[in-house]
Design an enzyme around this catalytic site. Sequence first.
Site, PDB file in Angstrom:
ATOM      1  CD  GLU A 283      29.976   5.949 -54.625  1.00 28.95           C
ATOM      2  OE1 GLU A 283      29.505   4.731 -54.517  1.00 28.95           O
ATOM      3  OE2 GLU A 283      30.166   6.559 -53.618  1.00 28.95           O
ATOM      4  CE  LYS A 285      22.412  -0.767 -58.035  1.00 25.70           C
ATOM      5  NZ  LYS A 285      22.851  -2.147 -58.117  1.00 25.70           N
ATOM      6  NE  ARG A 290      26.405  -1.983 -49.903  1.00 29.11           N
ATOM      7  CZ  ARG A 290      25.224  -1.101 -49.607  1.00 29.11           C
ATOM      8  NH1 ARG A 290      24.247  -1.635 -50.298  1.00 29.11           N
ATOM      9  NH2 ARG A 290      25.666  -0.160 -48.612  1.00 29.11           N
ATOM     10  NE  ARG A 309      20.200  -5.592 -50.056  1.00 26.31           N
ATOM     11  CZ  ARG A 309      19.991  -4.831 -51.020  1.00 26.31           C
ATOM     12  NH1 ARG A 309      20.708  -4.526 -52.271  1.00 26.31           N
ATOM     13  NH2 ARG A 309      18.465  -4.513 -51.186  1.00 26.31           N
ATOM     14  CD  GLU A 340      28.295  -4.418 -55.280  1.00 28.21           C
ATOM     15  OE1 GLU A 340      27.449  -5.032 -55.811  1.00 28.21           O
ATOM     16  OE2 GLU A 340      27.971  -3.537 -54.393  1.00 28.21           O
ATOM     17  CG  PHE A 381      30.491   1.918 -52.115  1.00 28.20           C
ATOM     18  CD1 PHE A 381      29.737   2.140 -50.976  1.00 28.20           C
ATOM     19  CD2 PHE A 381      30.509   1.052 -52.883  1.00 28.20           C
ATOM     20  CE1 PHE A 381      28.892   1.123 -50.828  1.00 28.20           C
ATOM     21  CE2 PHE A 381      29.771  -0.093 -52.835  1.00 28.20           C
ATOM     22  CZ  PHE A 381      28.674  -0.084 -51.631  1.00 28.20           C
ATOM     23  NE  ARG A 486      14.909  -0.337 -50.679  1.00 27.04           N
ATOM     24  CZ  ARG A 486      15.772  -1.108 -51.180  1.00 27.04           C
ATOM     25  NH1 ARG A 486      16.526  -0.555 -52.298  1.00 27.04           N
ATOM     26  NH2 ARG A 486      15.934  -2.356 -51.121  1.00 27.04           N
ATOM     27  CE  LYS A 492      17.946   0.087 -56.194  1.00 26.83           C
ATOM     28  NZ  LYS A 492      18.125  -1.140 -56.070  1.00 26.83           N
TER      29      LYS A 492
END
Length: 629
Positions: A283, A285, A290, A309, A340, A381, A486, A492
Amino acid sequence: MHWHTWLYLDVTPIEEGSARIFTGEERMALFADLAKLADELAHEPSRLKKRAAIAEAIAAVHIAAPESEDAGLFALYLAGMPFAEADPRKLNAGGSLLSKALLAVSGASQAELSREYKRHGDLGAAGFDLLSTRATERTRPPTLQNIAEAFTAMAAARTTAARASLVEGLLQRASPLEAKYLLKLMVGDMRIGVKQSLIEEAIAAAAQVAVAAVRNAVMLEADLSAATERAFAGTLAEARMRLFHPLGFMLASPVDSPEEAVERFAAKPHEGDEPEHVAAFLEDKYDGMRAQIHCSDASQPGRVAIYSRNREDVTESFPELQEAFSRVSEHAGALIFDGEILGWDFDTARALPFAVLATRLRRKRVSNELRAQVPVVFMAFDLMFAESALLLERPLKERRNRLESVVEKLTGHATASIIVDERARNAQAVLFAGEESAALSRLLLAPSRLVQSADEIERAYTDARARANEGVMLKAADSIYQPGRRGLAWLKLKRELATLDVVVTGAEFGHGKRAGILSDYTFAVRAANGELLNVGKAYSGLTDAEIAEMSAWMMAHTLVDEGFFRTVEPLRILEVAFNNIMRSDRHASGFALRFPRILRIRDDKPVSEIDTVERVEEIYQSQVDKPVE
């Protein structure tokens, strides 16, 4: 670490007055017990010992008063939360209010408070020092229930004076150690090296239940206190998902190249073989904010909540999204989207630069003019909740299929106009007549496709940058959604725009571990006439040793000491990276670096060779996603 001494206060009064007599009808835990434990935990490096001490403490509170909420409050407050995460109430007690209350109770001067805060970088620790010299007699040490009642009153108070009075009342009853942790709790940061996950483990140990069951209940209900009570009552399995509290966001790990991404994802069947092709969703970025949107709950029809976020409720900053998503309840069940928020050019169907969107953030009132200047959309997303079930454990490919189906259902329904009748007082605002009031779709589906090679990723990255987006995201097709994690399932790829050599012109003292250390650096570039013009501020990127050396140097080369901030001789050069450049009135250069990070100290360079404002302008103009001027 040993935790053996527990004190409880009988709190049912027979007569009013400063001297109270209590019956034995109810026994409640003192906040002093929590403060003592917190202070021990702050000095205990062992995670296992911390967990054992917390478990023992929570178990002891429950045994002493099994019918009360004390064990839950103990866990909640130790985690640094005045209210449960699902509870929308706020203390509305900022640093200024707390500082003034501390000064009023301690009798200290502003200069004394500034000195202690600079030494500790922590209001609670500063309060402990200031109150330790106070010679007063306490009659009623606060219980956990007293704290809960005061917090309830603070959240309901209509004036700052009323909240300040409640804070002063708590501090007057508190010992220096209690005040230290009361202030930390009200700030929302205990700073004792204990994360919520450790407290969840301790709750499980205290109640002799599975950690996974405790964590699941906390995730579903966003209430650590309630999960503690459920753990002891044996009702963890009865916890049910509630909307309108933020779930943790899944995060992505950075990679520097398409080849690295393929290497991370692809399996090697045999040692020495080339990586096989990788099946991952790709996708764009986006350079937006966010966010998570909760909507369509049957028990609260029309309600919408938007969370950032950092888990802050930002719904009021985006009323057109609230309007759009309030209209979808008839067409879909309860939903939680991940995506987003973007400033959006409806004519070109492209995202606006973050610098433009930034004008919308933290607005308590969004006028028609601002709605028209910076239209917003939600680029979805991921789908986290649908059909009364959490989808986090489902593979991404299934979540993506469901997301596509939901967005298709909502096409033409999740809409809101550019302008509304500002006299209307609810989400179903009466629209102005005319072209500008035409409803626009506010829910967009992030384009996504499977990629298999580094070449495909490279081409996609180039295309994403041409569309003025930051780069690309790569997500393993079979990955589950891991809140707050994470890992390597999401990657990313975005490359640094450029770097600048800058000179440090000033520094601030840090917080927590960096208390008493000059570690937040303001830096400048050179104007055509040789003048140094500030362009940004950074605090990340250097090692502890480098920070210590820089701090000592700046102490010795201070030009102006303003307490928290020092203007220093402009002699130290830093190389900084950043995401992009924005025009800004905040700095004398007229520009600001977004997300600057220190790459290294450049003592090999003289100040005469730092970058110029002209170079900053050049980089700014090279950005494909700069605002139209």
